[in-house]
Scaffold this motif. Structure first.
Motif, PDB file in Angstrom:
ATOM      1  N   GLU A  96      49.026  34.260  40.015  1.00  0.00           N
ATOM      2  CA  GLU A  96      49.215  34.550  38.622  1.00  0.00           C
ATOM      3  C   GLU A  96      48.021  34.652  38.912  1.00  0.00           C
ATOM      4  N   ARG A  97      47.205  34.537  38.686  1.00  0.00           N
ATOM      5  CA  ARG A  97      46.347  35.338  37.658  1.00  0.00           C
ATOM      6  C   ARG A  97      46.177  37.218  38.482  1.00  0.00           C
ATOM      7  N   TYR A 138      47.469  38.721  39.857  1.00  0.00           N
ATOM      8  CA  TYR A 138      48.936  39.841  39.416  1.00  0.00           C
ATOM      9  C   TYR A 138      48.491  39.539  37.440  1.00  0.00           C
ATOM     10  N   ALA A 139      48.527  38.708  36.908  1.00  0.00           N
ATOM     11  CA  ALA A 139      47.905  39.139  35.249  1.00  0.00           C
ATOM     12  C   ALA A 139      46.900  40.377  35.015  1.00  0.00           C
ATOM     13  N   ASN A 194      55.246  33.372  44.351  1.00  0.00           N
ATOM     14  CA  ASN A 194      56.178  34.003  43.823  1.00  0.00           C
ATOM     15  C   ASN A 194      56.347  35.036  43.897  1.00  0.00           C
TER      16      ASN A 194
END
Lengths: 272, 272
Positions: free
Chosen positions: B46-47, B49-50, B84
């Motif tokens: 997630e990081r 992607y962020a 994800n």
């Protein structure tokens, strides 16, 4: 959840976004029920993929639409996360690039379609071209109006080619959106998901709602829209998983028989 | 697992495919250890992607290679299945199409690369063009020999563009492959995964092994190959998950700071 009948009038304001129609009674029950859907979903997905290796062209395309923070990304994470990534083709559509704008609005959609045996997932879709395009008046009204019929013809062609469309509108309430945006503001790790424009867009809430209603009403001929109340994430995830399962069951994919002599292969293999 | 040093001589026959170097002692412990990797993996993903939403171009490309039945598909299912799906770009490479053959062997690879923030997963890759292409003599020897250097230059360019390559050779034994092929033959639901040619290919086992050794030896300059003993699926899954985690930790992606006035947005939002 509501299944839109072609031509039906849709009044989103009359549909409670925190309702849980047909679903488990509470969060704990919903999490358990959703977990129980994982195995049959994965099993049908494998059969769908296996069938494609023998020429079956059938596939699924899950279209997720909804206002900002309605949970399109969360649905992908929590529902599609139960599937085998090999057979999933996930695509999030942002504002079109210059190249995409130079083509028909369906051009980038066609390029992202699932192949036979796959489950495609669209986080936003060709519907943006009658939603944001309508609200922000990005194209002349006449061109916009023609798009509904074009979408229907496009989706009919997809159906003819073995694509089972599952179109889901994640319906959240105005208050719930505020709460979710606040949550993003209050957590620095979520600032990347926030844009000041999200607040401005709230002024256009009624216009977006009306644009959604028109899309749902006019484009449920080739495949119906489903309105999933989405204020409760546990209901939303259960409902989308359930919808996906029902459509896969209706397809009823089967493992294809081998086209070889098992006994002969067995003997040759044992001789190696 | 073995990390190949550039120029190192690799002797696959001397590496025990049923070994579990550095791993948990048994299946139960490995399943538990792998499950514990899921959360940090998802968090780092997630990081990553962020960070890309703020212009960070870094991304990961996991390349999976190995003999038939070595578990490339199983690794995608069990390791990538923890991530994800939105941020994963999975691509399985089959025999090239006519259009693909008309282009350079890297053409179809370039089109399948992960975008910034994504984790790409290749089930087979550009290495097939020095593996099956070598064993079956699909191209003249001179062209084949030139491909190793081309691959190295290609991978250097990827690294320069922020791509962290994680190249994994799933190492199974000759006996284990026979057992897995037998299992497919004995289960009609798995016949779709079997082809009589899989048995014929076993005659070329030493040639494939040599082709792999050459690829591992010659193409560990831009990014090293990892040899993961894969007779035991629980070790294989743990090892690949661990490798992925270590590389993500080395990237160390961070949530980007918001470029807006939080207090002002908060007030405007509350006024809606």
């Amino acid at each position: 959840m509501l299944r839109v009948t072609p031509g039906e009038r849709v009044a989103l304001a009359a549909l409670d976004p925190s309702a849980t129609p047909g679903g488990p009674p509470d969060k704990a029950a919903a999490l358990a029920a959703t977990a129980r859907l994982a195995e049959p979903l994965a099993s049908l997905q494998e059969r769908l993929y296996a069938a494609s290796t023998a020429g079956d062209r059938r596939r699924v395309l899950l279209v997720l639409q909804g206002m900002d923070t309605s949970g399109k990304g969360g649905t992908v994470k929590h529902v599609i996360g139960h599937l085998n990534p090999s057979g999933c083709r996930v695509r999030a559509f942002k504002a079109p690039t210059e190249e995409e704008r130079a083509h028909s609005f369906l051009w980038r959609i066609e390029k992202a379609l699932p192949l036979p045996g796959e489950i495609g997932i669209f986080d936003r879709s060709h519907y943006e071209d009658v939603l944001v395009a309508r609200v922000r008046e990005l194209v002349p009204r006449e061109r916009l109006e023609g798009r509904y019929a074009r979408i229907n013809r496009f989706e009919e062609a997809l159906a003819d080619d073995g694509v089972t469309l599952v179109k889901v509108f994640l319906h959240i309430g105005y208050e719930e959106q505020r709460a979710r945006l606040l949550e993003r503001l209050d957590n620095p790790d979520k600032h990347w998901k926030f844009s000041p424009g999200d607040v401005d867009d709230r002024a256009a809430w009624p216009a977006y709602r009306r644009a959604y209603e028109l899309a749902l009403e006019r484009c449920s001929t080739a495949a119906p829209w489903y309105v999933v109340p989405s204020d409760r994430k546990w209901y939303r995830n259960w409902a989308v998983a359930k919808l996906l399962l029902e459509h896969l069951e209706a397809i009823g994919p089967q493992y294809p028989p081998g086209d070889f002599d098992v006994q002969e292969c067995r003997e040759r293999l044992l001789a190696t």
